[in-house]
Motif scaffolding. Sequence first.
Motif, PDB file in Angstrom:
ATOM      1  N   THR A 133      43.606  23.953  52.316  1.00  0.00           N
ATOM      2  CA  THR A 133      43.610  24.794  51.126  1.00  0.00           C
ATOM      3  C   THR A 133      44.619  25.913  51.336  1.00  0.00           C
ATOM      4  OG1 THR A 133      41.833  26.187  52.015  1.00  0.00           O
ATOM      5  CG2 THR A 133      41.185  24.302  50.634  1.00  0.00           C
ATOM      6  N   VAL A 134      45.299  26.294  50.265  1.00  0.00           N
ATOM      7  CA  VAL A 134      46.360  27.291  50.362  1.00  0.00           C
ATOM      8  C   VAL A 134      46.086  28.449  49.415  1.00  0.00           C
ATOM      9  CG1 VAL A 134      48.826  27.751  49.949  1.00  0.00           C
ATOM     10  CG2 VAL A 134      48.123  25.616  51.067  1.00  0.00           C
ATOM     11  N   LEU A 135      46.135  29.664  49.941  1.00  0.00           N
ATOM     12  CA  LEU A 135      46.126  30.875  49.118  1.00  0.00           C
ATOM     13  C   LEU A 135      47.569  31.314  48.973  1.00  0.00           C
ATOM     14  CD1 LEU A 135      46.188  34.190  48.878  1.00  0.00           C
ATOM     15  CD2 LEU A 135      44.448  32.962  47.595  1.00  0.00           C
ATOM     16  N   LEU A 136      48.078  31.287  47.763  1.00  0.00           N
ATOM     17  CA  LEU A 136      49.456  31.668  47.477  1.00  0.00           C
ATOM     18  C   LEU A 136      49.468  33.065  46.884  1.00  0.00           C
ATOM     19  CD1 LEU A 136      52.483  31.207  47.133  1.00  0.00           C
ATOM     20  CD2 LEU A 136      51.973  29.804  45.109  1.00  0.00           C
ATOM     21  N   VAL A 185      42.912  33.443  41.087  1.00  0.00           N
ATOM     22  CA  VAL A 185      41.900  34.457  41.367  1.00  0.00           C
ATOM     23  C   VAL A 185      42.499  35.838  41.132  1.00  0.00           C
ATOM     24  CG1 VAL A 185      40.425  35.509  43.116  1.00  0.00           C
ATOM     25  CG2 VAL A 185      40.696  33.033  43.062  1.00  0.00           C
ATOM     26  N   VAL A 186      41.857  36.593  40.265  1.00  0.00           N
ATOM     27  CA  VAL A 186      42.229  37.986  40.038  1.00  0.00           C
ATOM     28  C   VAL A 186      41.406  38.827  41.004  1.00  0.00           C
ATOM     29  CG1 VAL A 186      42.354  39.863  38.343  1.00  0.00           C
ATOM     30  CG2 VAL A 186      42.720  37.482  37.616  1.00  0.00           C
ATOM     31  N   PHE A 187      42.033  39.349  42.026  1.00  0.00           N
ATOM     32  CA  PHE A 187      41.272  40.017  43.087  1.00  0.00           C
ATOM     33  C   PHE A 187      40.465  41.211  42.569  1.00  0.00           C
ATOM     34  CE2 PHE A 187      44.435  38.540  46.595  1.00  0.00           C
ATOM     35  CZ  PHE A 187      43.835  37.288  46.607  1.00  0.00           C
ATOM     36  N   ASP A 188      40.964  41.900  41.548  1.00  0.00           N
ATOM     37  CA  ASP A 188      40.220  43.031  40.991  1.00  0.00           C
ATOM     38  C   ASP A 188      38.855  42.611  40.444  1.00  0.00           C
ATOM     39  OD1 ASP A 188      43.234  43.102  40.217  1.00  0.00           O
ATOM     40  OD2 ASP A 188      42.687  45.227  40.372  1.00  0.00           O
ATOM     41  N   GLU A 189      38.717  41.346  40.078  1.00  0.00           N
ATOM     42  CA  GLU A 189      37.500  40.863  39.434  1.00  0.00           C
ATOM     43  C   GLU A 189      36.511  40.231  40.418  1.00  0.00           C
ATOM     44  OE1 GLU A 189      38.878  38.264  36.354  1.00  0.00           O
ATOM     45  OE2 GLU A 189      40.033  39.842  35.340  1.00  0.00           O
ATOM     46  N   LEU A 190      36.828  40.273  41.708  1.00  0.00           N
ATOM     47  CA  LEU A 190      35.930  39.714  42.715  1.00  0.00           C
ATOM     48  C   LEU A 190      34.669  40.572  42.853  1.00  0.00           C
ATOM     49  CD1 LEU A 190      38.464  38.805  45.570  1.00  0.00           C
ATOM     50  CD2 LEU A 190      37.330  37.215  43.981  1.00  0.00           C
ATOM     51  N   ALA A 225      40.444  40.785  50.454  1.00  0.00           N
ATOM     52  CA  ALA A 225      39.875  39.732  49.611  1.00  0.00           C
ATOM     53  C   ALA A 225      39.512  38.509  50.451  1.00  0.00           C
ATOM     54  CB  ALA A 225      40.876  39.347  48.524  1.00  0.00           C
ATOM     55  N   ARG A 226      38.275  38.049  50.351  1.00  0.00           N
ATOM     56  CA  ARG A 226      37.805  36.929  51.157  1.00  0.00           C
ATOM     57  C   ARG A 226      38.550  35.622  50.868  1.00  0.00           C
ATOM     58  NH1 ARG A 226      34.421  37.315  54.980  1.00  0.00           N
ATOM     59  NH2 ARG A 226      34.745  35.071  55.158  1.00  0.00           N
ATOM     60  N   PRO A 227      39.037  35.371  49.643  1.00  0.00           N
ATOM     61  CA  PRO A 227      39.813  34.146  49.435  1.00  0.00           C
ATOM     62  C   PRO A 227      41.022  34.028  50.360  1.00  0.00           C
ATOM     63  CG  PRO A 227      39.148  35.043  47.326  1.00  0.00           C
ATOM     64  CD  PRO A 227      38.761  36.059  48.352  1.00  0.00           C
ATOM     65  N   LEU A 275      41.039  35.182  53.526  1.00  0.00           N
ATOM     66  CA  LEU A 275      40.482  34.856  54.839  1.00  0.00           C
ATOM     67  C   LEU A 275      39.889  33.451  54.882  1.00  0.00           C
ATOM     68  CD1 LEU A 275      38.687  38.274  55.411  1.00  0.00           C
ATOM     69  CD2 LEU A 275      40.926  37.579  56.285  1.00  0.00           C
ATOM     70  N   ASP A 276      39.417  32.952  53.744  1.00  0.00           N
ATOM     71  CA  ASP A 276      38.777  31.644  53.695  1.00  0.00           C
ATOM     72  C   ASP A 276      39.772  30.497  53.538  1.00  0.00           C
ATOM     73  OD1 ASP A 276      36.342  32.897  53.930  1.00  0.00           O
ATOM     74  OD2 ASP A 276      35.902  32.849  51.773  1.00  0.00           O
ATOM     75  N   ALA A 277      41.009  30.805  53.181  1.00  0.00           N
ATOM     76  CA  ALA A 277      42.016  29.763  52.942  1.00  0.00           C
ATOM     77  C   ALA A 277      42.411  29.088  54.247  1.00  0.00           C
ATOM     78  CB  ALA A 277      43.244  30.372  52.277  1.00  0.00           C
ATOM     79  N   GLY A 278      42.734  27.809  54.154  1.00  0.00           N
ATOM     80  CA  GLY A 278      43.237  27.100  55.328  1.00  0.00           C
ATOM     81  C   GLY A 278      44.627  27.549  55.716  1.00  0.00           C
ATOM     82  N   ALA A 279      45.406  28.003  54.735  1.00  0.00           N
ATOM     83  CA  ALA A 279      46.760  28.506  54.982  1.00  0.00           C
ATOM     84  C   ALA A 279      47.079  29.565  53.936  1.00  0.00           C
ATOM     85  CB  ALA A 279      47.786  27.379  54.921  1.00  0.00           C
ATOM     86  N   VAL A 280      47.753  30.616  54.358  1.00  0.00           N
ATOM     87  CA  VAL A 280      48.192  31.678  53.445  1.00  0.00           C
ATOM     88  C   VAL A 280      49.705  31.609  53.322  1.00  0.00           C
ATOM     89  CG1 VAL A 280      48.302  34.158  53.013  1.00  0.00           C
ATOM     90  CG2 VAL A 280      46.248  33.155  54.058  1.00  0.00           C
TER      91      VAL A 280
END
Length: 355
Positions: free
Chosen positions: A89-92, A158-163, A185-187, A189-194
Amino acid sequence: SEKKRYKRRSVLRWVGLATGAFAVPVTIRAAVTSPQNNVLAVTPTTIPYTVAAASSNPHRVVLVQTEDRVSGMRAALDLLQPKGISGRTVLLKPNFNTADPAPAATDPKLLEALVVVLQSAGAKQITIGDRSGMADTRTAMQTKGVFKLVDRYGIKVVVFDELGREQWQYFPAAGTHWERGFALARPVLDAGAVVTTCCLKTHRFGGHFTLSLKNSVGMVAKCVPGDSYNYMRELHSSPHQRLMIAEINKAYKPALILLDGFEALVNGGPEAGTVAKPKVMLAGTDRVAIDAVAIAILRFLGTTNEVSRGSIWNLEQIRRAADLGLGAINAEQIELVTTNSASEQFASSIRKFLK
């Protein structure tokens, strides 16, 4: 579609590019000021040189000079051959501090093309996430067309302000210049790759420059739900702001950094200022190395006193990040890798500023 066309053309040549050296013509690009539009243009001349091939140096930075930011991005990633994307999973993380045109914020066409490249590289699920600083994040994302990519490519936004509160991870103040620590933001930290993509620009509100290290500020909460403390107010009012920016980056490690230097803000920033057109793309995995090379480019173009003064390695963001073990500690560790003659000549031109 753009996605299908690129898959047919490339299937992402990150697996085994040919290496070697060869002689080709080179373009020297010298910056000149255009008084009509306050934009720095470039003029070419030609001499010979030798192209360097990619290596396994963790501090290497790929530099591509290009007439098109999307094709330049693809060329840079083909040469870099980044690892850790396939099957993850990738957080872009783009730069949507505002919705202004590049170089103030991430170019929409570049972001879409990067999504295609990451999917072609085998990314399992891509989530675009950010928190704006000077704008409303959701509005900025809508203006930049981010939500249109959801149906087109099956990604998430994901809009981080809305977490919610549970979606923020607190990091303690110990060992940092943050009074109460910070929340990330946890997304991320939870991503397989940033994967982060940032712009080339200065910052007039105390950061001095906003490149890959400072792009991480958009991962940090302004306020966590149920916690009235304003972390961004602390950051922007602190005399230690540049040190604090570096310290955020200790919380995660990127799999890929793409810096869009097709255009640059050489003063002002982060949303407006004098625009230059170095027409370069940088790619790597070392935030310190990427930012050091980017600062060398700003110095080559002519920039602010704060960015130009002294050694790059004594600038607070860079020095603190290096001290924290986030990347290169001096210019000698950085290997500039290029794709063609124009890119190598540009790299040669900025090396003397990388001190």
